[in-house]
Design a protein around this motif. Structure first.
Motif, short mmCIF file in Angstrom:
data_model
loop_
_atom_site.label_atom_id
_atom_site.label_comp_id
_atom_site.label_asym_id
_atom_site.label_seq_id
_atom_site.Cartn_x
_atom_site.Cartn_y
_atom_site.Cartn_z
N PHE A 197 -2.36 1.07 3.53
CA PHE A 197 -2.90 0.89 4.87
C PHE A 197 -4.02 1.88 5.14
O PHE A 197 -5.08 1.54 5.64
N LYS A 198 -3.76 3.10 4.80
CA LYS A 198 -4.76 4.14 5.05
C LYS A 198 -6.05 3.85 4.28
O LYS A 198 -7.14 3.94 4.83
N ARG A 200 -7.21 1.05 3.15
CA ARG A 200 -7.92 -0.10 3.70
C ARG A 200 -8.55 0.22 5.04
O ARG A 200 -9.66 -0.19 5.35
N ARG A 201 -7.84 0.92 5.83
CA ARG A 201 -8.34 1.26 7.15
C ARG A 201 -9.64 2.03 7.01
O ARG A 201 -10.63 1.78 7.69
N GLN A 208 -8.17 6.01 13.17
CA GLN A 208 -6.75 5.84 13.50
C GLN A 208 -6.63 5.45 14.97
O GLN A 208 -5.82 4.60 15.33
N VAL A 211 -7.39 1.77 15.45
CA VAL A 211 -6.28 0.91 15.06
C VAL A 211 -5.25 0.88 16.17
O VAL A 211 -4.77 -0.19 16.57
N GLU A 235 0.68 7.01 8.68
CA GLU A 235 0.00 7.15 7.40
C GLU A 235 0.52 8.33 6.60
O GLU A 235 0.51 8.32 5.37
N LEU A 251 1.51 -2.96 11.80
CA LEU A 251 0.27 -2.48 11.20
C LEU A 251 -0.17 -3.42 10.09
O LEU A 251 -1.36 -3.59 9.85
N TRP A 254 -1.99 -6.16 11.70
CA TRP A 254 -3.33 -5.77 12.13
C TRP A 254 -4.27 -5.76 10.93
O TRP A 254 -5.39 -6.25 10.99
N LEU A 255 -3.79 -5.17 9.87
CA LEU A 255 -4.63 -5.05 8.68
C LEU A 255 -5.08 -6.42 8.19
O LEU A 255 -6.25 -6.61 7.84
#
Length: 415
Positions: A197-198, A200-201, A208, A211, A235, A251, A254-255
């Motif tokens: 996740f981190k 990709r974000r 953060q 998001v 994260e 999350l 969302w991603l």
DNA sequence: ATGCATGAGGT
DNA sequence: CCTCATGCATA
């Protein structure tokens, strides 16, 4: 005005709080699982425009997030809360459908107005930061591979024990559509996802905080916005196990949408909803190092001091009683989290991983919900809150071939 | 990234 | 008064 849409998780509270010795190593381990995120503020002069350009894509992602008037998508009703722990516990035994929100695809259910609006992906605030990795290809937003359950039963006894505990029964805050499978609660999986996740974000060029705000636009029942703090903690795995489990599907959802928005090159104009912010600021008490050291000493002696003792300590350190009380509360929480993360990073984890994954998950939640109190009196208190959980922990540890709680924390912690 | 704080739900 | 999930403020 505080969080109108708190995403509070159903607390597992009393469901499981073994009176075990706290995790020793834990303390030392404030180690965040990851270093730090290299967010780089996007300096506006991106004059290039190839569609392959990450910046452009980031832009799309950003566009997808703006318009955040955020907060408040379905305020939670206390009475409508859902007790995830019970839910989780009772489900550990055999259900499988994994990934709660997984399906909540924007697609979601169809209501046209329910469709995810890509223009809400990134809140554009004054300091919109985009494109941390302006050189990496944002293309092919691959799907996060959902784990496949490995073992399926194992925990029946465990969940049984848990259930026998006095579980509470508040409603749910996260009206999940499906029951999380064991894999969903597997610490390893959570760790993997958090890292994924981190990464990709960051590639999406989303902060953060962005998001957190964007979550409100997911239109998931019971899901509103979250703060930068929470995303950061997710994260870095510094949330409780249950909290991690509950937030993951959200999350994840969302991603997926963010990646999709980027893929579709959903370009939108930005918006700058700068918040006036005319409220009085809250002042944060700062406890000086010397006092803090003393508090830590007291904590080692007695993690859960009585009201009187707290008053005495407060007096001795010349601090307000409430400040001291809160400090102890936070300390306990921190310690529990530490216990979890140490579990996640220690060899212990790999042992369990190799032996029986589901067991680790169970242990994790035991730890995260156990009173970190140690000694005797603590046992009583813990017993009050946790009934059978300690036996669960013990059996779990035993199953993993480890000495009960000694595996995660030895009594020396409070020496 | 984290320290101190708030509030809900419980005991 | 506790535990938990979270958030504001700040180092």
């Amino acid at each position: 005005m505080q969080c109108a849409s708190r995403l509070s998780l159903p607390t597992l509270s009393s469901a499981a709080a073994p009176s075990a010795a706290p995790a020793a190593a834990a303390a030392a381990a404030s180690t965040s699982a990851f270093s730090r995120s290299p967010m780089q503020p996007f300096q506006g002069n991106a004059l290039f425009g190839s569609f392959d350009d990450p910046l452009l894509q980031a832009r799309a992602a950003q566009a997808a997030l703006e318009n955040i008037d955020v907060k408040n998508v379905i305020p939670m009703r206390p009475d409508a809360m859902f007790n995830y722990s019970n839910y989780l516990m009772s489900s550990q035994a055999g259900q499988d459908p994994h990934n709660l929100y997984q399906g909540i695809p924007s697609s979601s259910a169809g209501t046209s107005d329910n469709v995810f609006d890509p223009s809400l992906l990134v809140p554009t605030s004054s300091d919109q930061s985009i494109g941390g990795d302006s050189m990496t290809s944002l293309q092919q937003p691959f799907q996060y591979p959902m784990p496949v359950p490995s073992f399926a039963a194992v925990s029946s006894s465990v969940s049984g024990d848990f259930k026998s505990g006095n579980s509470s029964s508040s409603a749910a805050r996260y009206p999940l559509s499906a029951v999380p499978s064991e894999v969903d609660t597997d610490p390893r999986e959570l760790e993997r996802f958090a890292e994924h996740f981190k990464q990709r974000r960051i590639k999406l060029g989303v902060t953060q905080a962005d998001v957190g705000k964007a979550l409100a636009h997911l239109r998931m029942p019971g899901v509103g916005s979250l703060s930068q703090s929470t995303i950061c903690r997710f994260e870095s795995l510094t949330l409780s196990h249950n909290n991690m489990v509950a937030l993951k599907p959200i999350l994840h959802s969302w991603l997926e949408k963010a990646e999709e928005a980027v893929k579709n090159k959903d370009i939108q104009g930005d918006l700058s909803g700068i918040l006036p912010n005319t409220d009085k600021k809250r002042k944060r008490t700062s406890i000086a190092a010397p006092e803090k050291r003393l508090l830590e000493d007291y904590f080692r002696q007695q993690p859960r001091p009585s009201g009187e003792r707290i008053a005495a300590i407060a007096d001795k350190l010349d601090l307000k009683k409430n400040v001291v009380r809160v400090w102890f509360c936070n300390q306990r929480q921190k310690q529990k989290r530490s216990a979890l993360s140490s579990l996640l990073s220690s060899q212990f984890r790999s042992n369990c991983r190799t032996v029986m994954p589901s067991v680790v998950a169970g242990l994790s939640s035991s730890i995260s919900n156990s009173a970190v109190s140690s000694s005797s009196s603590a046992a009583a208190a813990a017993a009050r809150n946790a009934v059978s959980s300690s036996s669960v922990a013990a059996s779990v540890a035993a199953a993993a071939g480890l000495p009960a709680f000694a595996a995660i924390g030895n009594g020396s912690y409070f020496d």
